[in-house]
Scaffold this motif. Structure first.
Motif, short mmCIF file in Angstrom:
data_model
loop_
_atom_site.label_atom_id
_atom_site.label_comp_id
_atom_site.label_asym_id
_atom_site.label_seq_id
_atom_site.Cartn_x
_atom_site.Cartn_y
_atom_site.Cartn_z
N PHE A 93 -5.63 40.05 5.49
CA PHE A 93 -5.27 38.64 5.30
C PHE A 93 -5.31 37.89 6.64
CE2 PHE A 93 -2.28 35.12 4.88
CZ PHE A 93 -2.70 34.55 3.69
N HIS A 94 -4.97 38.60 7.70
CA HIS A 94 -4.90 37.97 9.03
C HIS A 94 -6.27 37.52 9.55
CE1 HIS A 94 -6.18 40.27 12.63
NE2 HIS A 94 -5.67 39.27 13.30
N TYR A 95 -7.36 37.96 8.93
CA TYR A 95 -8.69 37.50 9.37
C TYR A 95 -8.91 36.04 8.98
CZ TYR A 95 -9.58 42.48 9.90
OH TYR A 95 -9.52 43.79 10.27
N ILE A 96 -8.30 35.60 7.92
CA ILE A 96 -8.52 34.24 7.40
C ILE A 96 -8.18 33.16 8.43
CG2 ILE A 96 -7.85 32.60 5.60
CD1 ILE A 96 -7.60 35.11 3.73
N PRO A 97 -7.06 33.24 9.15
CA PRO A 97 -6.79 32.20 10.15
C PRO A 97 -7.89 32.05 11.21
CG PRO A 97 -4.79 33.42 9.71
CD PRO A 97 -5.90 34.12 8.99
N HIS A 98 -8.60 33.12 11.51
CA HIS A 98 -9.70 33.00 12.47
C HIS A 98 -10.76 32.02 11.96
CE1 HIS A 98 -8.44 36.05 15.33
NE2 HIS A 98 -8.08 36.79 14.30
N LEU A 155 1.74 53.20 -0.59
CA LEU A 155 2.23 51.84 -0.82
C LEU A 155 2.41 51.04 0.47
CD1 LEU A 155 2.70 50.32 -3.37
CD2 LEU A 155 5.06 51.06 -3.37
N VAL A 156 3.00 51.64 1.49
CA VAL A 156 3.17 50.92 2.76
C VAL A 156 1.80 50.67 3.39
CG1 VAL A 156 4.12 51.08 5.10
CG2 VAL A 156 5.50 51.78 3.14
N VAL A 196 1.95 44.13 -5.46
CA VAL A 196 2.22 42.77 -5.00
C VAL A 196 3.45 42.75 -4.10
CG1 VAL A 196 2.90 40.45 -5.74
CG2 VAL A 196 1.05 41.64 -6.93
N ALA A 197 4.50 43.47 -4.49
CA ALA A 197 5.71 43.51 -3.66
C ALA A 197 5.41 44.12 -2.29
CB ALA A 197 6.81 44.32 -4.38
N SER A 198 4.65 45.21 -2.27
CA SER A 198 4.30 45.84 -1.01
C SER A 198 3.49 44.89 -0.12
CB SER A 198 3.50 47.12 -1.25
OG SER A 198 3.08 47.68 -0.03
N CYS A 199 2.54 44.19 -0.72
CA CYS A 199 1.70 43.26 0.04
C CYS A 199 2.53 42.11 0.61
CB CYS A 199 0.55 42.74 -0.81
SG CYS A 199 -0.69 44.00 -1.17
N ILE A 200 3.43 41.57 -0.19
CA ILE A 200 4.26 40.45 0.28
C ILE A 200 5.21 40.91 1.38
CG2 ILE A 200 6.13 38.87 -0.40
CD1 ILE A 200 4.69 38.63 -3.14
N LEU A 228 5.02 39.73 5.32
CA LEU A 228 6.15 39.10 6.00
C LEU A 228 6.53 39.87 7.27
CD1 LEU A 228 8.39 38.10 2.96
CD2 LEU A 228 7.07 36.57 4.44
N VAL A 229 6.57 41.19 7.19
CA VAL A 229 6.89 42.01 8.36
C VAL A 229 5.81 41.83 9.43
CG1 VAL A 229 7.11 44.39 9.20
CG2 VAL A 229 8.27 43.70 7.10
N PHE A 230 4.54 41.82 9.01
CA PHE A 230 3.43 41.61 9.94
C PHE A 230 3.56 40.27 10.65
CE2 PHE A 230 -0.88 40.10 10.88
CZ PHE A 230 -1.44 41.19 11.55
#
Length: 161
Positions: A90-95, A79-80, A138-142, A146-148
């Motif tokens: 998800f972080h690739y999208i801002p690039h 899960l983690v 979904v909870a794990s991803c959110i 947020l932690v990331f």
């Protein structure tokens, strides 16, 4: 491919992507000074002050991702890892947003373009091999996103000092 192999793709894909940034940011910023000299506007990588500080930030994240992968393989609790891998993916999208916004290449965009479809495939493959319900996923991803983001903001703050 075994699930353990897929789990170790987290630090591997991350470090390949961040090596692109480590190698290119300094030269890119020097060649794109017009973005940083404007009094206002979007300034990608403005927090980057030195290659050494950026490399230390990457090391901090790499250690976290190795820890997540190690914990996942040992505990068989995915899960983690799923949430963390989602956040990295998800972080690739801002690039891509950066590229469109400044109308030019930005460091990290090339590996983001390569890693995004592979990462989506890996994420789906791991999710299909686990037993988690939609709420847990979904909870794990959110939570992990947020932690990331908080960790990224923290290391960007340290880098800008």
């Amino acid at each position: 491919m075994t699930i353990e192999t897929l789990i170790w793709m987290l630090p591997l894909i991350f470090i390949v992507h961040d090596f692109e940034e480590i190698i290119l940011i300094k030269t890119w910023k020097n060649k794109n000074q017009d973005l940083f000299l404007a009094p206002t506007g979007f300034k990608p990588y403005d927090h980057f002050k030195s290659q050494e500080k950026f490399s230390m930030a990457v090391l901090e994240e790499l250690i976290l991702f190795i820890g997540v992968a190690f914990y996942t393989v040992i505990s068989q609790n995915y899960l983690v890892w799923i949430g963390t891998f989602f956040a990295v993916t998800f972080h690739y999208i801002p690039h891509f947003i950066f590229c469109f916004h400044v109308k030019r290449f930005v460091p990290g965009a090339f590996t983001a373009l390569l890693a995004l479809p592979v990462s989506i495939w890996i994420l789906i493959a791991v999710i299909q091999r686990t037993h988690y319900n939609a709420f847990e996923l979904v909870a794990s991803c959110i939570i992990c996103l947020l932690v990331f983001m908080l960790n990224l903001k923290g290391i960007q703050h340290v880098m800008s000092q």
